[in-house]
Scaffold this motif. Sequence first.
Motif, PDB file in Angstrom:
ATOM      1  N   PRO A 268      93.795  20.106  33.290  1.00  0.00           N
ATOM      2  CA  PRO A 268      93.314  21.411  33.415  1.00  0.00           C
ATOM      3  C   PRO A 268      92.050  21.630  33.939  1.00  0.00           C
ATOM      4  CG  PRO A 268      94.860  21.302  31.357  1.00  0.00           C
ATOM      5  CD  PRO A 268      94.459  19.801  32.066  1.00  0.00           C
ATOM      6  N   LEU A 269      91.036  20.754  33.066  1.00  0.00           N
ATOM      7  CA  LEU A 269      89.758  20.818  33.693  1.00  0.00           C
ATOM      8  C   LEU A 269      89.553  20.300  35.049  1.00  0.00           C
ATOM      9  CD1 LEU A 269      86.945  21.081  32.936  1.00  0.00           C
ATOM     10  CD2 LEU A 269      86.743  18.724  32.291  1.00  0.00           C
ATOM     11  N   ARG A 270      90.311  19.350  35.457  1.00  0.00           N
ATOM     12  CA  ARG A 270      90.353  18.840  36.896  1.00  0.00           C
ATOM     13  C   ARG A 270      90.886  19.783  37.841  1.00  0.00           C
ATOM     14  NH1 ARG A 270      94.488  14.955  38.986  1.00  0.00           N
ATOM     15  NH2 ARG A 270      95.447  17.003  38.740  1.00  0.00           N
TER      16      ARG A 270
ATOM     17  N   ALA B  82      77.557  14.129  32.945  1.00  0.00           N
ATOM     18  CA  ALA B  82      77.830  13.585  34.488  1.00  0.00           C
ATOM     19  C   ALA B  82      78.916  12.549  34.419  1.00  0.00           C
ATOM     20  CB  ALA B  82      76.521  12.848  35.024  1.00  0.00           C
ATOM     21  N   MET B  83      78.911  11.717  33.472  1.00  0.00           N
ATOM     22  CA  MET B  83      79.970  10.415  33.643  1.00  0.00           C
ATOM     23  C   MET B  83      81.292  11.122  33.256  1.00  0.00           C
ATOM     24  SD  MET B  83      78.222   7.521  31.467  1.00  0.00           S
ATOM     25  CE  MET B  83      79.537   6.564  31.284  1.00  0.00           C
ATOM     26  N   TYR B  84      81.305  12.358  32.391  1.00  0.00           N
ATOM     27  CA  TYR B  84      82.730  12.816  32.185  1.00  0.00           C
ATOM     28  C   TYR B  84      83.079  13.666  33.339  1.00  0.00           C
ATOM     29  CZ  TYR B  84      86.049  16.034  30.203  1.00  0.00           C
ATOM     30  OH  TYR B  84      86.916  16.878  29.739  1.00  0.00           O
ATOM     31  N   ARG B  85      82.203  14.365  33.929  1.00  0.00           N
ATOM     32  CA  ARG B  85      82.557  15.100  35.199  1.00  0.00           C
ATOM     33  C   ARG B  85      83.172  14.064  36.366  1.00  0.00           C
ATOM     34  NH1 ARG B  85      77.980  17.721  33.936  1.00  0.00           N
ATOM     35  NH2 ARG B  85      76.686  16.463  35.843  1.00  0.00           N
ATOM     36  N   TRP B  86      82.311  13.110  36.440  1.00  0.00           N
ATOM     37  CA  TRP B  86      82.953  12.212  37.338  1.00  0.00           C
ATOM     38  C   TRP B  86      84.343  11.314  37.059  1.00  0.00           C
ATOM     39  CZ3 TRP B  86      84.746   7.163  37.441  1.00  0.00           C
ATOM     40  CH2 TRP B  86      84.819   6.484  38.861  1.00  0.00           C
ATOM     41  N   GLY B  87      84.476  11.122  35.812  1.00  0.00           N
ATOM     42  CA  GLY B  87      85.831  10.599  35.375  1.00  0.00           C
ATOM     43  C   GLY B  87      86.869  11.471  35.568  1.00  0.00           C
ATOM     44  N   THR B  88      86.663  12.714  35.247  1.00  0.00           N
ATOM     45  CA  THR B  88      87.891  13.664  35.122  1.00  0.00           C
ATOM     46  C   THR B  88      88.185  14.120  36.741  1.00  0.00           C
ATOM     47  OG1 THR B  88      86.273  15.537  34.756  1.00  0.00           O
ATOM     48  CG2 THR B  88      87.305  14.636  32.858  1.00  0.00           C
TER      49      THR B  88
END
Length: 88
Positions: free
Chosen positions: A78-80, A62-68
């Motif tokens: 690319p992920l964003r 969840a933190m990774y998704r928020w940060g990206t």
Amino acid sequence: MGHTRYNELLESCSGISTNLLSERLKKLEERGFERAFYSDHPPRVEYRRTAKGQDFGEVLRAMYRWGTKHEPRERDRPLRDMVVRERR
């Protein structure tokens, strides 16, 4: 995503000193992560997530998704961009 050896952790955490990594791993062990020896001579260990550690993985994702999404680094673009396209 499974068993990870010390050198693998060290390589994946670019810029972290060996002392700091060792200190953090000891703290994780105190809080429910597991260390298992896979070689007696020389002694070598791998780290495994317990059920508690697996639950914590959800927090990290969840933190990774928020940060990206909100604070992307150049290598995260690319992920964003993929996430932005999915919303359209």
